[in-house]
Design an enzyme around this catalytic site. Sequence first.
Site, mmCIF file in Angstrom:
data_model
loop_
_atom_site.group_PDB
_atom_site.id
_atom_site.type_symbol
_atom_site.label_atom_id
_atom_site.label_comp_id
_atom_site.label_asym_id
_atom_site.label_seq_id
_atom_site.Cartn_x
_atom_site.Cartn_y
_atom_site.Cartn_z
ATOM 1 C CE1 TYR A 545 -0.567 75.027 -20.642
ATOM 2 C CE2 TYR A 545 1.163 73.570 -21.429
ATOM 3 C CZ TYR A 545 0.228 74.536 -21.677
ATOM 4 O OH TYR A 545 0.062 74.994 -22.945
ATOM 5 C CG HIS A 546 5.438 72.375 -14.995
ATOM 6 N ND1 HIS A 546 6.744 72.538 -15.431
ATOM 7 C CD2 HIS A 546 4.858 71.536 -15.885
ATOM 8 C CE1 HIS A 546 6.923 71.833 -16.534
ATOM 9 N NE2 HIS A 546 5.799 71.218 -16.834
ATOM 10 N N PRO A 547 1.726 73.697 -11.942
ATOM 11 C CG PRO A 547 -0.595 73.521 -11.699
ATOM 12 C CD PRO A 547 0.501 73.509 -12.726
#
Length: 612
Positions: A545-547
Site C-alpha cells: 500500500y505505498h503508491p
Amino acid sequence: MTFLLTISLYLLTANLIICSITTQYYQDLITQRTTDALEYKLPTTNNEFKQGIESENTEDYGEFDFVIVGSGSAGSVLATRLSEIDDFTILLLEAGGEEDDFNQIPALWLYNQFSEKNWGYYTIPQKHSCLGMKNRQCIVPRGKLLGGSSSINAMMYCRGNCKDYDKWYQLGNRGWSCKDVLPYFKKSENSQIHGDKNYHGKGGFWNVEYPRPDSPLYQNFVNGSVELKQPIVDYNGKNELGASHLQSNIKHGKRQSLATAFLDNSRQRRNLKILTKTLVTKVVIDPKSKKATGVEFVTSNKKFHVRTTKEVIVSAGAINTPQLLMLSGVGPKDELSKLKIPLIADLPVGKNLIEHPLLVLMVRSDYAAPKVGINKLIQQYLNGFGTLTKGPNVEGVGYIQTKNDSSEVPTIEILFSVPPHIDTSIFKREFNHNEDINNKLIDKIDPQKDIFFYIVLLHEKSRGRIFLNSSSPIDFPHIDLNMLEGREDVETLIAGMEYIQKLLKTEAFKKINATLLEVPICTNFKINSKEYSECLLRNLVATIYHPCGTAAMGPNNGHFVVGDTLQVHGTGNLRVVDASIFPSSISGHTSAPTVMVAEKAADLIKKEHKHL
Ligand SMILES: Cc1cc2nc3c(=O)[nH]c(=O)nc-3n(C[C@H](O)[C@H](O)[C@H](O)COP(=O)(O)OP(=O)(O)OC[C@H]3O[C@@H](n4cnc5c(N)ncnc54)[C@H](O)[C@@H]3O)c2cc1C
Ligand SMILES: *[C@@H]1O[C@H](CO)[C@@H](O)[C@H](O)[C@H]1NC(C)=O
Ligand SMILES: *[C@@H]1O[C@H](CO)[C@@H](O)[C@H](O)[C@H]1NC(C)=O
Ligand SMILES: *[C@@H]1O[C@H](CO)[C@@H](O)[C@H](O)[C@H]1NC(C)=O
Ligand SMILES: *[C@@H]1O[C@H](CO)[C@@H](O)[C@H](O)[C@H]1NC(C)=O
C-alpha cells in the site's frame, strides 16, 4: 473515617461500573464492525456524489487564500502549519468523514478497508503479478476520511534510507538531500523510543512509540538476525541496515493518525475551515495565464465554486491527485485529447507509479500465543498495551542488502509479525486470492501459532500508471500497478525468500522448530527451483500500500510533473503536496516521508508568501 471509606468505596464502584460500560461499548463496536466488514460491498464509482456532480447550478463559496484538496497525511499537516499564520485563510476539503473509536484500534486496521473509510479501489487485471487474485486484481486501499490513509494504515514509522533523499537531490531537486530533510522528519516527531542521538524529535505533534509488550518470539528474531551477522540498529537513525524493533505511530496504544496528531491542534482556529464529505471535481485553471484560480467541489448534493487568492494545493494522494490533475487539464496530451479534456499543461501525470511489492510467508513453530478473551484485550487496550494496540503485530524489522554493492541501501525489508493474528477471515477479502489459494493457504493459517514474514521489495524497477477511464469525476481512475514486469524485481524477491530460509536455519529459529508452511500451488514446478519461486511470486505478491511517484518532482524536462518547490510545471498558483511527488522509491514506508514533504512544503509556501 467511615465517611472517607464510604466515599472511596463509592468511587471504586463507580469506576468499576464505568469501566464495564466502556468495555461493553468496545465489545459491541468490535463485534458490529468486524461482522459488517465481511459483507460490506466496496463502491466501484463515486456515485454518492453523483447528484451534486450532475447538478445544473454552481453556487459561489466565496474566497480563501489557500484551498487544500484532501485532508490526508499531507493535507492535515499542511493545513495545520499554514493556519499558524493568522493572515492566511485556508479551506480544507475532504471527501470522507471523521475518525471514530473503531479506526483507532490498531489491531483491527484491516477491517477499515471494508467500510466507507476506504475509497474501494482495485487494480485493473494484471499481467505479471496478482495472478492468484480474483480476476487478477489486487486491492488498492486508500483512506477516505480525515487523516486519509494514515487513519487506516498499519502505523509503521519508517523514514527510509538517507541515500534515498540524496537520490532525490541528484535527480535535480535542490533542498531535498538527506541532510536537508532530516530536520523536517524530526520536526513533527514526538519520540518515545530509545533511538540514536540526534536523529529523533521530541515534542512534535506525532507520537512514535514501541507497541508493547513483545512476544517471546521477538528475541528469536533478534538472535537469528545476529547469527546472520546483522547489526542491531535504530532503522530511523544513523544506520538503517540491520535488524530492529518496530517503531509505531500510536499514542498510549491508540492509532495516532495525522488528523488526530495535527488537526486536533488546529481545527478550532478561525482561519481554517474544514468541509468533510466533500469531493473536489476540478481545479479551475485560467487557460491563458495557466494560473489556478480556485476549485469546483460537491457536497450535500450541491455543486460549488470557490476562489483562491494565493494557491490551490492538491494533497489527494498518489491515486486521486493524478486523477484530479488530469480531470483539470494537466496531464499527458494524447490521453487528455482522447477524452476531450482541454489541455492546460502537457505533463507525465499518472506515470512513474511506484509501489512496494509484498510477499507474505507463513511459518509454523512450536510456540503458541496464549488465548486472551476479548474483555481482557479491551481492558489492556484502554490501558495502552496488549494485542489490540499492535497493528499487524509486527515486532521485528530488517533492512537487508541482498546484493554485494557498496550503496548501503537495502534491497529488501523483512517484517516479523508474531501470533496471535486477530482473525483470518478478513485476510480473504484483504488479499483477494482466488478460491483455490484461499483453500490451500488462508484456511491453513493457525492464528495462535503462525509467524508471518513480510518480504518487501524496496526498489522495484517496474513502473505502473494511473489513467482516466472517462472525463467524469464519478468514475474511478484506472490503476495499473504493473508489479514484477521486470526480471530483476523477481530475482530480488527470490533473494529475500532465500534470506528467510537462512533465518529459519539459525539456532534461534531451529530452537522453536520453525518451518515454512507449504503453499501447494505451482506444483508443476520443482519445489524450491527458481521457476517455482517465480510462480509463487507472480501468484501471491500483493502490495504493501505505498503508491507514490505519480506527480514526480524534478526538472521541467518532460519527465517530471512538479519542480523542487512542488509547483506544477507550466502552471501558476498550483502545487502538489503528497506522496505523488516522490521521484524515486523509499527504503521504508511512505507515511513518514509524506509528513516530511508536507512539513517542508509548509515552509516553502510560507517563505514564498513572505511569512518566514
Ligand atoms: C492499508 C494501508 C496501510 C499502510 N501502512 C503503512 C504503514 O504502516 N506505514 C507507513 O508509513 N505507510 C503506510 N501506508 C501508506 C501511507 O499511509 C500513505 O503513503 C500516506 O498516508 C499517503 O499520504 P497522502 O497524504 O499522500 O495521501 P492520503 O493520506 O491517502 O490522503 C489523501 C486524502 O485526500 C482525500 N481525497 C482524495 N481525493 C479527493 C477529492 N477529489 N476531493 C476531496 N478529498 C479527496 C482522501 O479522502 C484522503 O483523505 C499504508 C497505506 C494503507 C492504505
Ligand atoms: C538469545 O541470545 C541470548 C544471548 O546469547 C541468550 O541468552 C538467549 O537465551 C537467546 N534467546 C533466544 C530466544 O534464543
Ligand atoms: C557477497 O560477498 C561475500 C564475500 O565477498 C559472499 O560470501 C556472499 O555470498 C556474497 N553475497 C551475495 C548475495 O552475493
Ligand atoms: C469506465 O467507464 C465506463 C463508462 O463511463 C463504465 O461503464 C465502466 O464501468 C468504467 N470502468 C471502470 C473500471 O470504472
Ligand atoms: C517440528 O515441526 C514439524 C512440522 O510442523 C513437525 O512435523 C515436527 O513434529 C516438529 N518437531 C518437534 C520436535 O516439535
